[in-house]
Design a protein around this motif. Structure first.
Motif: not given
Length: 175
Positions: A116-120, A126-131
């Motif tokens: 939920h952190d938008r500051s990273r 599109p796929d932050p978990r995969g990233r």
């Protein structure tokens, strides 16, 4: 207990470097510094803005300069940015000027902590978990290369991690 002049925390985004670092510094009676925060103070803008304007390469140059300056100081716990270990010169200067502690936290825990952190900036994809998984695979060997101590995290509280680090430091300082 004898303290190293500089204790450096490395690890992935969300591994707890800032939270653990603050508590560790307090317990050891040392100053706490966060290299990302220091970069923001020096530039007057937030890190996502630096990434937007200068790209990752521009940010990494600023990061190296900041780490170089900060690690000349003593009596401090330094939390680094998650990507600080990417550049070989950063790994070399961190491990030669301080005791480097790698907070190793599994990717699924990092995801829970950062989703939920938008500051990273590196996770605004599109796929932050995969990233996160990709970053972990790429960076884990680099954290290990720089580290004097690896602390397994993700299960206990920040307080428990601080206790583990204190034990490791005590062992290191006795040798």
């Amino acid at each position: 207990m004898n303290h190293p002049r500089c204790i450096v925390l490395v690890g992935m985004p969300g591994s707890g470097k800032t939270t653990v670092g603050r508590e560790l510094a307090k317990r050891l009676g040392l100053r706490f510094m966060d290299s990302d925060h220091e970069i923001e103070v020096r530039t007057g803008v937030k890190i996502p803005t630096i990434f937007e304007i200068e790209g990752e390469e521009g940010f990494r140059k600023r990061e190296t300069l900041t780490l170089d300056e900060l690690t000349h100081e003593s009596g401090m716990v330094l939390a680094t940015g998650g990507g600080a270990v990417i550049k070989p010169e950063n790994r070399a200067l961190l491990s030669s000027r301080g005791v480097v502690i790698y907070l190793n936290v599994p990717p699924h825990v990092l995801w829970e902590r950062t989703r939920h952190d938008r500051s990273r900036p590196l996770l605004q994809v599109p796929d932050p978990r995969g990233r996160l998984q990709q970053l972990f695979i790429a960076r884990d060997p680099l954290y290990r290369e720089a580290a004097h101590v690896v602390v397994e995290g993700g299960r206990g509280t920040p307080h428990a991690m601080v206790r583990m680090i204190e034990k490791e430091l005590q062992t290191l300082c006795e040798h």
